[in-house]
Design a protein around this motif. Structure first.
Motif, PDB file in Angstrom:
ATOM      1  N   PRO A  39       0.829  -1.203   0.000  1.00  0.00           N
ATOM      2  CA  PRO A  39       0.000   0.000   0.000  1.00  0.00           C
ATOM      3  C   PRO A  39       0.869   1.261   0.000  1.00  0.00           C
ATOM      4  CG  PRO A  39       0.107  -0.897   2.227  1.00  0.00           C
ATOM      5  CD  PRO A  39       0.895  -1.825   1.323  1.00  0.00           C
ATOM      6  N   LEU A  40       0.386   2.293  -0.685  1.00  0.00           N
ATOM      7  CA  LEU A  40       1.127   3.561  -0.717  1.00  0.00           C
ATOM      8  C   LEU A  40       1.161   4.136   0.694  1.00  0.00           C
ATOM      9  CD1 LEU A  40      -0.281   5.181  -3.970  1.00  0.00           C
ATOM     10  CD2 LEU A  40       1.915   4.047  -3.646  1.00  0.00           C
ATOM     11  N   SER A  41       2.323   4.604   1.084  1.00  0.00           N
ATOM     12  CA  SER A  41       2.459   5.134   2.439  1.00  0.00           C
ATOM     13  C   SER A  41       3.567   6.176   2.489  1.00  0.00           C
ATOM     14  CB  SER A  41       2.790   4.002   3.412  1.00  0.00           C
ATOM     15  OG  SER A  41       4.081   3.510   3.149  1.00  0.00           O
ATOM     16  N   ALA A  42       3.581   6.921   3.574  1.00  0.00           N
ATOM     17  CA  ALA A  42       4.631   7.920   3.777  1.00  0.00           C
ATOM     18  C   ALA A  42       5.997   7.246   3.874  1.00  0.00           C
ATOM     19  CB  ALA A  42       4.350   8.742   5.026  1.00  0.00           C
ATOM     20  N   THR A  47       4.233  11.243   0.095  1.00  0.00           N
ATOM     21  CA  THR A  47       3.334  11.990   0.977  1.00  0.00           C
ATOM     22  C   THR A  47       2.508  13.004   0.189  1.00  0.00           C
ATOM     23  OG1 THR A  47       5.090  13.557   1.470  1.00  0.00           O
ATOM     24  CG2 THR A  47       4.797  11.732   3.015  1.00  0.00           C
ATOM     25  N   LYS A  48       3.001  13.407  -0.972  1.00  0.00           N
ATOM     26  CA  LYS A  48       2.264  14.337  -1.831  1.00  0.00           C
ATOM     27  C   LYS A  48       2.867  14.292  -3.231  1.00  0.00           C
ATOM     28  CE  LYS A  48       5.186  18.181  -0.510  1.00  0.00           C
ATOM     29  NZ  LYS A  48       5.290  19.526  -0.038  1.00  0.00           N
ATOM     30  N   TRP A  49       2.108  14.779  -4.207  1.00  0.00           N
ATOM     31  CA  TRP A  49       2.629  14.872  -5.566  1.00  0.00           C
ATOM     32  C   TRP A  49       3.716  15.944  -5.614  1.00  0.00           C
ATOM     33  CZ3 TRP A  49       1.349  11.007  -8.414  1.00  0.00           C
ATOM     34  CH2 TRP A  49       0.083  10.450  -8.382  1.00  0.00           C
ATOM     35  N   VAL A  50       4.719  15.715  -6.449  1.00  0.00           N
ATOM     36  CA  VAL A  50       5.731  16.745  -6.677  1.00  0.00           C
ATOM     37  C   VAL A  50       5.525  17.321  -8.076  1.00  0.00           C
ATOM     38  CG1 VAL A  50       7.426  15.785  -5.071  1.00  0.00           C
ATOM     39  CG2 VAL A  50       7.487  15.086  -7.447  1.00  0.00           C
ATOM     40  N   ASN A  51       5.921  18.558  -8.233  1.00  0.00           N
ATOM     41  CA  ASN A  51       5.770  19.262  -9.494  1.00  0.00           C
ATOM     42  C   ASN A  51       6.984  18.959 -10.375  1.00  0.00           C
ATOM     43  OD1 ASN A  51       5.756  21.183 -11.554  1.00  0.00           O
ATOM     44  ND2 ASN A  51       4.979  22.804 -10.234  1.00  0.00           N
ATOM     45  N   SER A  53       8.225  20.567 -12.646  1.00  0.00           N
ATOM     46  CA  SER A  53       9.010  21.787 -12.856  1.00  0.00           C
ATOM     47  C   SER A  53       9.725  22.206 -11.583  1.00  0.00           C
ATOM     48  CB  SER A  53       8.093  22.922 -13.319  1.00  0.00           C
ATOM     49  OG  SER A  53       7.492  22.580 -14.543  1.00  0.00           O
ATOM     50  N   GLY A  54       9.476  21.482 -10.492  1.00  0.00           N
ATOM     51  CA  GLY A  54      10.000  21.873  -9.192  1.00  0.00           C
ATOM     52  C   GLY A  54      11.422  21.450  -8.908  1.00  0.00           C
ATOM     53  N   GLY A  55      12.068  20.803  -9.850  1.00  0.00           N
ATOM     54  CA  GLY A  55      13.468  20.457  -9.635  1.00  0.00           C
ATOM     55  C   GLY A  55      13.697  19.068  -9.105  1.00  0.00           C
ATOM     56  N   LYS A  56      13.644  18.879  -7.781  1.00  0.00           N
ATOM     57  CA  LYS A  56      14.029  17.602  -7.179  1.00  0.00           C
ATOM     58  C   LYS A  56      13.000  17.131  -6.144  1.00  0.00           C
ATOM     59  CE  LYS A  56      18.935  18.224  -7.899  1.00  0.00           C
ATOM     60  NZ  LYS A  56      19.073  17.350  -9.025  1.00  0.00           N
ATOM     61  N   THR A  57      13.021  15.812  -5.887  1.00  0.00           N
ATOM     62  CA  THR A  57      12.190  15.243  -4.833  1.00  0.00           C
ATOM     63  C   THR A  57      12.854  15.538  -3.488  1.00  0.00           C
ATOM     64  OG1 THR A  57      13.342  13.118  -4.738  1.00  0.00           O
ATOM     65  CG2 THR A  57      11.565  13.321  -6.364  1.00  0.00           C
ATOM     66  N   ALA A  58      12.186  15.175  -2.407  1.00  0.00           N
ATOM     67  CA  ALA A  58      12.750  15.379  -1.070  1.00  0.00           C
ATOM     68  C   ALA A  58      14.052  14.594  -0.893  1.00  0.00           C
ATOM     69  CB  ALA A  58      11.739  14.963  -0.011  1.00  0.00           C
ATOM     70  N   LYS A  59      14.217  13.511  -1.668  1.00  0.00           N
ATOM     71  CA  LYS A  59      15.448  12.711  -1.606  1.00  0.00           C
ATOM     72  C   LYS A  59      16.505  13.205  -2.588  1.00  0.00           C
ATOM     73  CE  LYS A  59      13.329   8.432  -0.009  1.00  0.00           C
ATOM     74  NZ  LYS A  59      13.112   7.011  -0.325  1.00  0.00           N
ATOM     75  N   GLY A  60      16.228  14.314  -3.284  1.00  0.00           N
ATOM     76  CA  GLY A  60      17.207  14.896  -4.196  1.00  0.00           C
ATOM     77  C   GLY A  60      17.197  14.335  -5.607  1.00  0.00           C
ATOM     78  N   LEU A  93       6.684  10.186  -8.299  1.00  0.00           N
ATOM     79  CA  LEU A  93       6.010  11.092  -7.369  1.00  0.00           C
ATOM     80  C   LEU A  93       5.272  12.213  -8.093  1.00  0.00           C
ATOM     81  CD1 LEU A  93       8.657  11.385  -4.500  1.00  0.00           C
ATOM     82  CD2 LEU A  93       6.574  10.001  -4.559  1.00  0.00           C
ATOM     83  N   THR A  94       5.285  12.191  -9.439  1.00  0.00           N
ATOM     84  CA  THR A  94       4.563  13.211 -10.217  1.00  0.00           C
ATOM     85  C   THR A  94       3.263  12.627 -10.773  1.00  0.00           C
ATOM     86  OG1 THR A  94       5.597  12.688 -12.350  1.00  0.00           O
ATOM     87  CG2 THR A  94       6.734  14.303 -10.939  1.00  0.00           C
TER      88      THR A  94
END
Length: 107
Positions: A39-42, A47-51, A53-60, A93-94
């Motif tokens: 199951p999808l989980s944190a 935890t949320k969609w990333v943009n 155009s936003g560059g990088k995920t929280a993990k870089g 994550l997009t």
């Protein structure tokens, strides 16, 4: 005895989850990623969609990697296709990555 039944149910559920993830990966190999694991989980980093155009995920990791043409080899944690930034690899994550998978499965 209650503990034994609880452990047995947990083992059955774990086995069922593994089976679901294996089926998903057979349908769309990109879904073998931990980002797409059921199951999808944190815990998976989701935890949320990333943009894109936003560059990088929280993990870089880059949210988008430009590509050329309509088909390219698979990259772990990415789905190749058309999206908000054109053709390229969209991180799982997009929303663009799942839109591409959805349209591929509808074809």
């Amino acid at each position: 005895e209650k503990l034994s039944r609880r452990a047995e149910r947990k083992e059955v559920m774990s086995s069922r989850i593994d089976e679901i993830n294996q089926k998903m990966a057979r349908i769309a190999p990109e879904l073998a990623s931990s980002y797409a694991a059921y199951p999808l989980s944190a815990k998976s980093g989701r935890t949320k969609w990333v943009n894109p155009s936003g560059g990088k995920t929280a993990k870089g990791e880059p949210c988008f990697i430009a590509g050329e043409g309509k088909t390219q080899p698979m990259k772990q944690d990415y789905v190749y296709g058309a999206g908000s930034r054109g053709f390229g690899w969209y991180h799982l994550l997009t929303r663009d990555s799942y839109n591409n998978l959805y349209h591929r499965l509808q074809a």
